[in-house]
Design a protein around this motif. Structure first.
Motif, PDB file in Angstrom:
ATOM      1  N   GLY A 150     -27.140  -6.356 -21.173  1.00 12.21           N
ATOM      2  CA  GLY A 150     -25.780  -6.542 -20.664  1.00 12.21           C
ATOM      3  C   GLY A 150     -25.704  -7.083 -19.253  1.00 12.21           C
ATOM      4  N   GLY A 151     -26.634  -6.677 -18.404  1.00 20.99           N
ATOM      5  CA  GLY A 151     -26.631  -7.183 -17.035  1.00 20.99           C
ATOM      6  C   GLY A 151     -26.804  -8.688 -16.978  1.00 20.99           C
ATOM      7  N   ARG A 152     -27.612  -9.213 -17.858  1.00 22.35           N
ATOM      8  CA  ARG A 152     -27.810 -10.669 -17.914  1.00 22.35           C
ATOM      9  C   ARG A 152     -26.688 -11.355 -18.690  1.00 22.35           C
ATOM     10  NH1 ARG A 152     -33.676 -11.902 -19.669  1.00 22.35           N
ATOM     11  NH2 ARG A 152     -33.084 -14.022 -19.066  1.00 22.35           N
ATOM     12  N   LEU A 153     -26.141 -10.674 -19.669  1.00 23.36           N
ATOM     13  CA  LEU A 153     -25.025 -11.227 -20.448  1.00 23.36           C
ATOM     14  C   LEU A 153     -23.749 -11.306 -19.620  1.00 23.36           C
ATOM     15  CD1 LEU A 153     -25.279  -9.357 -23.857  1.00 23.36           C
ATOM     16  CD2 LEU A 153     -25.704 -11.772 -23.464  1.00 23.36           C
ATOM     17  N   ASN A 154     -23.630 -10.414 -18.648  1.00 24.54           N
ATOM     18  CA  ASN A 154     -22.408 -10.287 -17.874  1.00 24.54           C
ATOM     19  C   ASN A 154     -22.025 -11.573 -17.145  1.00 24.54           C
ATOM     20  OD1 ASN A 154     -20.239  -8.610 -17.114  1.00 24.54           O
ATOM     21  ND2 ASN A 154     -21.187  -8.231 -15.144  1.00 24.54           N
ATOM     22  N   LYS A 155     -22.978 -12.441 -16.886  1.00 23.31           N
ATOM     23  CA  LYS A 155     -22.675 -13.710 -16.217  1.00 23.31           C
ATOM     24  C   LYS A 155     -21.799 -14.598 -17.100  1.00 23.31           C
ATOM     25  CE  LYS A 155     -26.970 -13.459 -13.696  1.00 23.31           C
ATOM     26  NZ  LYS A 155     -28.161 -12.924 -14.270  1.00 23.31           N
ATOM     27  N   PHE A 167     -20.292 -13.346 -20.143  1.00 22.49           N
ATOM     28  CA  PHE A 167     -19.295 -12.537 -20.845  1.00 22.49           C
ATOM     29  C   PHE A 167     -18.712 -11.514 -19.869  1.00 22.49           C
ATOM     30  CE2 PHE A 167     -22.399 -13.934 -24.034  1.00 22.49           C
ATOM     31  CZ  PHE A 167     -21.562 -14.609 -24.901  1.00 22.49           C
ATOM     32  N   LYS A 168     -17.684 -11.920 -19.169  1.00 21.25           N
ATOM     33  CA  LYS A 168     -17.095 -11.107 -18.095  1.00 21.25           C
ATOM     34  C   LYS A 168     -16.419  -9.833 -18.598  1.00 21.25           C
ATOM     35  CE  LYS A 168     -18.105 -14.206 -14.979  1.00 21.25           C
ATOM     36  NZ  LYS A 168     -19.336 -14.101 -14.263  1.00 21.25           N
ATOM     37  N   GLU A 169     -16.164  -9.742 -19.899  1.00 20.54           N
ATOM     38  CA  GLU A 169     -15.482  -8.565 -20.427  1.00 20.54           C
ATOM     39  C   GLU A 169     -16.399  -7.339 -20.513  1.00 20.54           C
ATOM     40  OE1 GLU A 169     -16.220 -11.489 -21.957  1.00 20.54           O
ATOM     41  OE2 GLU A 169     -15.710 -11.345 -24.065  1.00 20.54           O
ATOM     42  N   LEU A 170     -17.691  -7.519 -20.295  1.00 25.50           N
ATOM     43  CA  LEU A 170     -18.603  -6.377 -20.282  1.00 25.50           C
ATOM     44  C   LEU A 170     -18.393  -5.588 -18.998  1.00 25.50           C
ATOM     45  CD1 LEU A 170     -21.800  -8.120 -21.625  1.00 25.50           C
ATOM     46  CD2 LEU A 170     -20.434  -6.408 -22.807  1.00 25.50           C
ATOM     47  N   ILE A 218     -28.959  -2.886 -16.071  1.00 22.16           N
ATOM     48  CA  ILE A 218     -29.393  -3.507 -17.319  1.00 22.16           C
ATOM     49  C   ILE A 218     -28.320  -3.440 -18.410  1.00 22.16           C
ATOM     50  CG2 ILE A 218     -31.147  -3.435 -19.133  1.00 22.16           C
ATOM     51  CD1 ILE A 218     -33.056  -2.261 -16.973  1.00 22.16           C
ATOM     52  N   VAL A 219     -27.894  -2.264 -18.789  1.00 21.52           N
ATOM     53  CA  VAL A 219     -26.969  -2.073 -19.914  1.00 21.52           C
ATOM     54  C   VAL A 219     -25.520  -2.219 -19.450  1.00 21.52           C
ATOM     55  CG1 VAL A 219     -26.177  -0.466 -21.684  1.00 21.52           C
ATOM     56  CG2 VAL A 219     -28.602  -0.560 -21.098  1.00 21.52           C
ATOM     57  N   ARG A 220     -24.743  -2.972 -20.233  1.00 14.32           N
ATOM     58  CA  ARG A 220     -23.290  -3.096 -20.016  1.00 14.32           C
ATOM     59  C   ARG A 220     -22.613  -2.862 -21.358  1.00 14.32           C
ATOM     60  NH1 ARG A 220     -22.873  -6.089 -15.062  1.00 14.32           N
ATOM     61  NH2 ARG A 220     -24.500  -5.083 -13.847  1.00 14.32           N
ATOM     62  N   PHE A 221     -21.316  -2.575 -21.325  1.00 11.80           N
ATOM     63  CA  PHE A 221     -20.651  -2.201 -22.576  1.00 11.80           C
ATOM     64  C   PHE A 221     -19.218  -2.721 -22.648  1.00 11.80           C
ATOM     65  CE2 PHE A 221     -19.811   1.139 -19.505  1.00 11.80           C
ATOM     66  CZ  PHE A 221     -18.458   1.402 -19.686  1.00 11.80           C
ATOM     67  N   MET A 222     -18.678  -2.587 -23.859  1.00  7.77           N
ATOM     68  CA  MET A 222     -17.270  -2.851 -24.154  1.00  7.77           C
ATOM     69  C   MET A 222     -16.774  -1.665 -24.963  1.00  7.77           C
ATOM     70  SD  MET A 222     -17.670  -6.700 -25.643  1.00  7.77           S
ATOM     71  CE  MET A 222     -15.917  -7.002 -25.773  1.00  7.77           C
ATOM     72  N   GLU A 223     -15.502  -1.340 -24.826  1.00  5.58           N
ATOM     73  CA  GLU A 223     -14.926  -0.284 -25.641  1.00  5.58           C
ATOM     74  C   GLU A 223     -13.729  -0.831 -26.403  1.00  5.58           C
ATOM     75  OE1 GLU A 223     -16.068   3.838 -23.453  1.00  5.58           O
ATOM     76  OE2 GLU A 223     -14.261   2.853 -22.731  1.00  5.58           O
ATOM     77  N   LYS A 256     -15.679 -13.358 -33.108  1.00  5.14           N
ATOM     78  CA  LYS A 256     -16.473 -14.506 -32.657  1.00  5.14           C
ATOM     79  C   LYS A 256     -17.174 -14.204 -31.336  1.00  5.14           C
ATOM     80  CE  LYS A 256     -14.551 -18.740 -34.489  1.00  5.14           C
ATOM     81  NZ  LYS A 256     -13.775 -19.943 -34.156  1.00  5.14           N
ATOM     82  N   ARG A 257     -16.455 -13.581 -30.443  1.00  5.14           N
ATOM     83  CA  ARG A 257     -16.995 -13.284 -29.105  1.00  5.14           C
ATOM     84  C   ARG A 257     -18.128 -12.259 -29.208  1.00  5.14           C
ATOM     85  NH1 ARG A 257     -17.011 -15.953 -24.375  1.00  5.14           N
ATOM     86  NH2 ARG A 257     -16.711 -14.603 -22.603  1.00  5.14           N
ATOM     87  N   VAL A 258     -17.931 -11.207 -29.998  1.00  6.47           N
ATOM     88  CA  VAL A 258     -18.972 -10.190 -30.164  1.00  6.47           C
ATOM     89  C   VAL A 258     -20.208 -10.803 -30.807  1.00  6.47           C
ATOM     90  CG1 VAL A 258     -19.578  -8.027 -31.321  1.00  6.47           C
ATOM     91  CG2 VAL A 258     -17.364  -8.242 -30.171  1.00  6.47           C
ATOM     92  N   LYS A 259     -20.011 -11.635 -31.818  1.00  5.26           N
ATOM     93  CA  LYS A 259     -21.160 -12.292 -32.453  1.00  5.26           C
ATOM     94  C   LYS A 259     -21.887 -13.207 -31.471  1.00  5.26           C
ATOM     95  CE  LYS A 259     -19.921 -12.065 -37.294  1.00  5.26           C
ATOM     96  NZ  LYS A 259     -19.829 -12.780 -38.551  1.00  5.26           N
ATOM     97  N   ALA A 260     -21.145 -13.884 -30.607  1.00  3.63           N
ATOM     98  CA  ALA A 260     -21.764 -14.734 -29.588  1.00  3.63           C
ATOM     99  C   ALA A 260     -22.607 -13.891 -28.635  1.00  3.63           C
ATOM    100  CB  ALA A 260     -20.702 -15.523 -28.831  1.00  3.63           C
ATOM    101  N   MET A 261     -22.138 -12.698 -28.297  1.00  6.13           N
ATOM    102  CA  MET A 261     -22.893 -11.803 -27.422  1.00  6.13           C
ATOM    103  C   MET A 261     -24.191 -11.353 -28.091  1.00  6.13           C
ATOM    104  SD  MET A 261     -20.011  -9.363 -25.797  1.00  6.13           S
ATOM    105  CE  MET A 261     -18.576 -10.036 -25.000  1.00  6.13           C
ATOM    106  N   ILE A 262     -24.104 -11.048 -29.379  1.00  8.80           N
ATOM    107  CA  ILE A 262     -25.299 -10.636 -30.116  1.00  8.80           C
ATOM    108  C   ILE A 262     -26.288 -11.801 -30.178  1.00  8.80           C
ATOM    109  CG2 ILE A 262     -26.179  -9.900 -32.367  1.00  8.80           C
ATOM    110  CD1 ILE A 262     -23.433  -8.418 -32.713  1.00  8.80           C
ATOM    111  N   GLU A 263     -25.798 -12.997 -30.473  1.00  3.76           N
ATOM    112  CA  GLU A 263     -26.676 -14.173 -30.521  1.00  3.76           C
ATOM    113  C   GLU A 263     -27.360 -14.405 -29.175  1.00  3.76           C
ATOM    114  OE1 GLU A 263     -24.051 -17.274 -31.827  1.00  3.76           O
ATOM    115  OE2 GLU A 263     -24.094 -16.574 -33.905  1.00  3.76           O
ATOM    116  N   GLU A 264     -26.614 -14.303 -28.097  1.00  2.78           N
ATOM    117  CA  GLU A 264     -27.191 -14.492 -26.763  1.00  2.78           C
ATOM    118  C   GLU A 264     -28.216 -13.392 -26.460  1.00  2.78           C
ATOM    119  OE1 GLU A 264     -27.852 -16.546 -23.265  1.00  2.78           O
ATOM    120  OE2 GLU A 264     -26.698 -17.163 -25.017  1.00  2.78           O
TER     121      GLU A 264
END
Length: 121
Positions: free
Chosen positions: A63-68, A70-73, A79-84, A94-102
């Motif tokens: 999540g820390g690297r994804l956060n750049k 995906f600002k919604e995290l 390291i770990v970031r989340f969404m609720e 679509k957005r969640v799947k993109a996060m998983i792919e990344e």
């Protein structure tokens, strides 16, 4: 097991929706443990699911690297970031799947760098 509590919770429909989305990636395997349900590829953890109060928390191991991208995290971990989510309608599939792919790509990248470093030594 937390999984058993989550699928019996009031948010079970949302939990199962996110679970199905995650498991739609053939390379991901589910691991049920005492605190959360975890999803891994062949290299490392990708994400985690857990019902927390009236929401379902989807946490990303990278999540820390994804956060750049995906600002919604949220979260302040290095390291770990989340969404609720409160309902299935809150989920942008679509957005969640993109996060998983990344996340999958980040795990491949980390493994390749580790292999490269080991070959240099």
């Amino acid at each position: 097991m937390q999984f058993d509590l989550d699928i019996r919770s009031e948010q079970s429909g949302l939990f199962l929706h996110l679970r199905d989305m995650i498991l739609s990636f053939d390379t991901l395997k589910e691991k049920k443990n005492a605190k959360q349900t975890s999803y891994y590829d062949q290299y490392s953890a990708i994400c985690f699911l857990r019902v927390r109060k009236e929401k379902v928390r989807l946490s990303f191991a990278n999540g820390g690297r994804l956060n750049k991208q995906f600002k919604e995290l949220t979260g302040d971990s290095k390291i770990v970031r989340f969404m609720e989510f409160s309902s299935v309608a809150d989920v942008d599939n679509k957005r969640v799947k993109a996060m998983i792919e990344e996340s999958l790509l980040l795990n491949i990248e980390k493994a390749a760098i580790k292999d490269l470093r080991n070959s240099i030594r």
